[in-house]
Motif scaffolding. Structure first.
Motif, PDB file in Angstrom:
ATOM      1  N   GLU A  18      -1.065  59.852 -16.848  1.00 53.59           N
ATOM      2  CA  GLU A  18      -1.425  58.498 -17.265  1.00 53.59           C
ATOM      3  C   GLU A  18      -1.459  57.554 -16.085  1.00 53.59           C
ATOM      4  N   TYR A  23      -6.769  58.280 -18.310  1.00 55.84           N
ATOM      5  CA  TYR A  23      -5.948  59.446 -18.623  1.00 55.84           C
ATOM      6  C   TYR A  23      -6.581  60.644 -17.934  1.00 55.84           C
ATOM      7  N   TYR A 105      -8.079  57.476 -30.656  1.00 56.09           N
ATOM      8  CA  TYR A 105      -6.816  58.189 -30.480  1.00 56.09           C
ATOM      9  C   TYR A 105      -7.141  59.631 -30.091  1.00 56.09           C
ATOM     10  N   ASN A 130       1.057  65.173 -31.485  1.00 57.13           N
ATOM     11  CA  ASN A 130       1.293  63.839 -30.937  1.00 57.13           C
ATOM     12  C   ASN A 130      -0.034  63.087 -30.944  1.00 57.13           C
ATOM     13  N   ILE A 132      -1.951  59.858 -29.617  1.00 56.07           N
ATOM     14  CA  ILE A 132      -1.818  58.916 -28.501  1.00 56.07           C
ATOM     15  C   ILE A 132      -3.016  57.971 -28.505  1.00 56.07           C
TER      16      ILE A 132
END
Length: 905
Positions: A18, A23, A105, A130, A132
């Motif tokens: 990150e 990203y 996301y 997860n 994100i």
């Protein structure tokens, strides 16, 4: 002809880095030798910008890239602690990208668990994910309803029964995958491996003139009907390398080991739930306008000999069957809060267009014949389920009049509920007869020709078996489609009986049994029944909100009295779920499958009065091309029947397959490294093969003198899962695990009989304890002075498996003398010291020494002779150690060359 193999995904481990602006997603193969990098822009508030350079990085190149990114994102030069380049999360795959009202996301799989193995290809279950948010906080445009959409989306629990594999297509059957591997020489377009640079094309062995062994790597498109994240990957699937795309299925996957005298046979059950017209019990009934039915699940049972791992050398067999709602326009009104809402037909369909589209899909995927097993009720005081039968049978009759007679849809109607209430009728016997006729019509898949033992000992039922027989084995043509109203309890029992019949034929084809027939109360059928009950409970929870209410034991009428209370609790749980939680679950499924895509210009998901128009898209527009009422099947299907259209060699199917010429030692097709993982340090107790259900460990009795065959009929108290009850009320018996070197436990025959009066809860609690256990007696407070002799001794039969109270018979004594004489004949020195014994027994048995050595006794032995070939191998080993090695073998030279290229170039 070059061989073929499925391509293993080159991205199996992910690390997300990150920065404030981007990203960086680093994907690596399992061995951590090849890497790919994705760059995701975080400055766009609502768009998804992903850059894939398609370059494969080595370890050193990736390390240099990460060092440059770390150096470029520091706030001040020379300060290592103020880096803006951080490692965010580690993962095992990408589920997809989703957007609601704000930005996108990314959904990553952060935890996985291996659940099955097919031909060295591992199948994993998602354990944790997860989600994100991609855009940076500085560019984020907040929306008040975003958090509510996130909560609805996360109601689809990805850690519950979602599966994936890196090198096995779970959306297709084993028959499709292996048929594709066999026909790869004529399918698809070949993509040659071209060198990317001068360094990649450099070969230190180019002067040797050794040819490269070519293997065709196969990659096919998944079957979209059973892929649940296809919409989540739709935006990036055209721009990313295929290694980044990982497709998941929803349903069930279980595997058990059937041990046949030490020979392992794996029984695998895979259920694929359709993502079209998906939903909950009362909210999704019947079919939509495109022929997709509710609660459609394709169940495949795979049986293979686990002693040989690969597809090319192993023996693999599979059988497929389908369940699904009645393909009509019908529904149930749940606003009345009734346990059984009335069934109503929503639209008139006189030409059976919906059923025609549904059976067209089945003919294309499975071939013919399509056999319908309708289990709904026929006789009712007030019409309820009978409405569906009265509409389905005319629809099938209407469609059959246009099909060729050899490929007509077969319709079997049987009121299973009515037969269950009758005390004179055996439900499973009738289902067994139906299953036998169905399996004979459709056949099953086998990747090997018939064994020679089938010719030596032919079986009359084997000769009448249907399907398509080729030089490579057998293929299943057609499928059984089972339905009741809910497609849960009755359907699961019927599918179990058909699967049990098919399992007998599969084991017979593998050479494991002498006749294609299996009986109840054997270890094999108990293992298969437990697997099918787990399968039924899982599918029932997904669609109905509770586990199965009626199981196989219920229809066998051997269920204990405590099962009735459990059935009542499951019924109440199903009713509560249908009445109060199904609406929220349906909204979550619609959002996850992107059936509903949020937009500021449209009403919100929770504001819609119904989702009918989301699943019936063609109802809002006039169709441009109306399907024919008579020629209701797709073009080209009839010319290939009874074979399924999707598995034949044709131009249309070639578009969905790509081939790549690879070297034999390429990592992307190396199943050995993928399965055994020699580069990882693993614990034996954590390996999947140890934790798998085992018929010998979990079902076979632990008593002495019991036939270890899993096909032997046993009493319920003789099975390995029978529990040890209390021998008296004053004595407490505990179970403790013992080491492998401990003596075997006592026989359970006499002890388990006392547990018949115990409750079922005690049986289940004790059944989870390890079977290698020893009962321990706890001394009472006032019994401290009692010695061991005070306790009653166990009878000899309970300890050794036979009674020693009587003197052995004369015949048994003679056998023992022969055995003793056999041991005396093995040593010359011992035999000369006991001349009297052997002379007396000379008339009974006369054996010669069986040793290969002329001198062999407990005192001396003649050293063995070493042949010339072994001496040459040893001399070559010595010379190599001295630096005088001979020229390498051609096969070794090829292996070493590929090792150098893959490791250092």
């Amino acid at each position: 002809m070059p061989s073929s193999a499925a391509i293993t995904s080159g991205v199996q481990r992910l690390v997300l880095y990150e920065t404030r602006a981007r990203y960086f997603l680093v994907g690596s193969n399992e061995a951590q030798t090849k890497h790919r990098v994705l760059k995701i822009d975080r400055t766009e508030p609502k768009d998804l910008v992903i850059i894939d350079d398609k370059h494969v990085y080595s370890q050193q190149e990736l390390r240099d890239l990460l060092d440059r990114l770390d150096l470029g994102n520091r706030t001040k030069m020379g300060q290592k602690g103020s880096s803006g380049f951080n490692r965010a999360v580690s993962a095992f795959g990408i589920v997809g990208f989703v957007r609601f009202l704000e930005g996108y996301y990314i959904i990553l799989i952060t935890k996985r668990r291996k659940t099955a193995d097919i031909g060295g290809h591992s199948i994993y279950k998602i354990e944790d994910t997860n989600m994100i948010y991609i855009p940076n906080d500085s560019v984020r445009v907040a929306h008040p309803d975003e958090a509510r959409y996130v909560r609805i989306f996360q109601n689809v629990d990805l850690s519950s029964n979602f599966y994936f594999s890196y090198n096995y297509d779970l959306s297709h059957s084993l028959q499709f995958n292996l048929t594709l591997l066999r026909n790869t020489c004529d399918l698809g377009k070949t993509e040659d491996v071209l060198p990317q640079s001068r360094q990649d094309s450099f070969d230190i062995f180019e002067d040797e003139g050794l040819p490269t062994q070519v293997v065709l790597g196969v990659r096919s498109e998944p079957y979209a009907k059973y892929v649940w994240n296809s919409k989540l990957l739709e935006k990036v699937q055209d721009t990313l390398h295929p290694d980044w795309l990982m497709y998941i299925i929803h349903g069930f996957c279980g595997q058990s080991k059937l041990l046949i005298y030490g020979r392992p046979v794996y029984v695998t059950l895979i259920a694929r739930r359709s993502c079209r017209f998906a939903g909950t019990r009362f909210l999704k009934r019947g079919a939509n306008c495109e022929g997709d039915v509710a609660n459609e699940v394709e169940t495949e049972q795979i049986v293979h000999d686990a002693s040989v791992m690969t597809f090319s050398a192993g023996s693999y067999s599979s059988y497929v069957q389908v369940r699904g709602s009645v393909p009509l326009y019908w529904s149930q009104d749940i606003s009345t809060m009734m346990p059984k809402p009335p069934i109503r037909l929503d639209q008139a369909d006189p030409y059976a267009t919906v059923a025609a589209q549904h059976f067209d899909q089945m003919l294309k995927r499975f071939g013919s014949p399509i056999i319908i097993l309708n289990l709904v009720k026929k006789r009712e005081k007030r019409k309820h389920e009978k409405i569906l039968s009265e509409e389905l049978f005319p629809a099938v009759t209407n469609l059959n009049q246009f099909l060729p007679p050899d490929h007509c849809i077969e319709y079997i109607a049987w009121d299973m509920a009515r037969y269950t209430k009758s005390k004179l009728c055996n439900v499973l016997d009738r289902l067994g007869l139906i299953a036998e006729s169905v399996v004979r019509r459709t056949g099953f898949f086998m990747n090997r020709p018939d064994l020679h033992c089938h010719t030596l000992r032919p079986d009359e039922r084997w000769g009448d078996l249907g399907g398509h027989v080729t030089a490579y084995g057998r293929m299943q043509t057609g499928v059984l489609r089972t339905n009741c109203v809910d497609c849960l309890d009755r359907t699961n029992t019927a599918q179990f009986m058909v699967g049990k019949c098919a399992l007998a034929y599969q084991l017979y084809a593998l050479g494991m049994v002498d006749k294609p027939r299996l009986q109840f109360d054997t270890d094999c059928v108990r293992l298969f029944e437990e697997l099918y009950e787990d399968h039924g409970d899982t599918l029932s929870l997904q669609y109905g909100g509770s586990q199965l209410v009626h199981r196989v034991k219920t229809y066998r009428k051997i269920a204990p009295w405590t099962q009735h209370s459990k059935d009542i609790m499951q019924t109440l749980s199903r009713y509560y779920s249908n009445a109060f939680s199904d609406a929220d679950r349906q909204d979550a499924i619609n959002l996850f499958l992107q059936v509903f895509q949020p937009s500021e210009s449209k009403p919100h998901l929770w504001e819609l009065p119904t989702d009918f128009y989301l699943h019936q898209k063609n109802t809002m527009v006039l169709p441009q091309d109306r399907r024919s009422y008579t020629f209701w099947w797709s073009d080209g299907i009839l010319s290939y029947l009874p074979l399924p259209y999707d598995e034949v060699l044709c131009e249309e199917n070639m578009k969905h397959v790509s081939l790549k010429r690879l070297d034999r030692y390429n990592e992307s097709i190396d199943i050995y490294t993928e399965f055994f993982k020699p580069f990882e340090l693993t614990c034996f107790d954590d390996t999947y093969c140890v934790t798998m259900t085992n018929s010998a460990r979990d079902f076979m009795p632990k008593t002495v003198g019991v036939d270890p065959s899993p096909f032997t009929v046993r009493k319920p108290e003789e099975t390995g899962k029978s529990v040890l009850g209390k021998s008296s009320r004053d004595e407490a018996v505990l179970q403790r695990k013992t080491a492998a070197s401990a003596p075997p436990p006592h026989s359970e025959e006499a002890v388990s009989s006392s547990s018949e009066d115990d409750s079922e809860d005690e049986r289940e609690d004790d059944g989870s304890v390890s079977q290698r256990s020893t009962p321990i007696k706890l001394a009472e407070p006032g019994d401290g002075g009692r010695t061991q002799e005070d306790y009653p001794r166990q009878p000899a039969r309970e300890t050794y498996g036979l009674s020693l109270s009587d003197f052995p018979a004369e015949e048994d004594v003679m056998i023992y003398h022969r055995f003793a004489h056999l041991g005396q004949n093995q040593h010359k020195v011992e035999r000369t010291s006991q001349l009297a014994g052997p002379k007396q027994l000379e008339s009974i048995i006369n054996l010669c020494p069986v040793s290969y050595f002329s001198q062999d006794s407990i005192y001396e032995v003649q050293p063995p002779r070493v042949d010339r070939a072994s001496q040459e191998v040893f001399e070559c080993h010595i010379q190599t150690g001295l630096g005088l090695g001979r020229a390498l073998h051609r096969e070794d030279l090829l292996t070493y060359r590929e090792y150098i290229k893959n490791r250092y170039m």
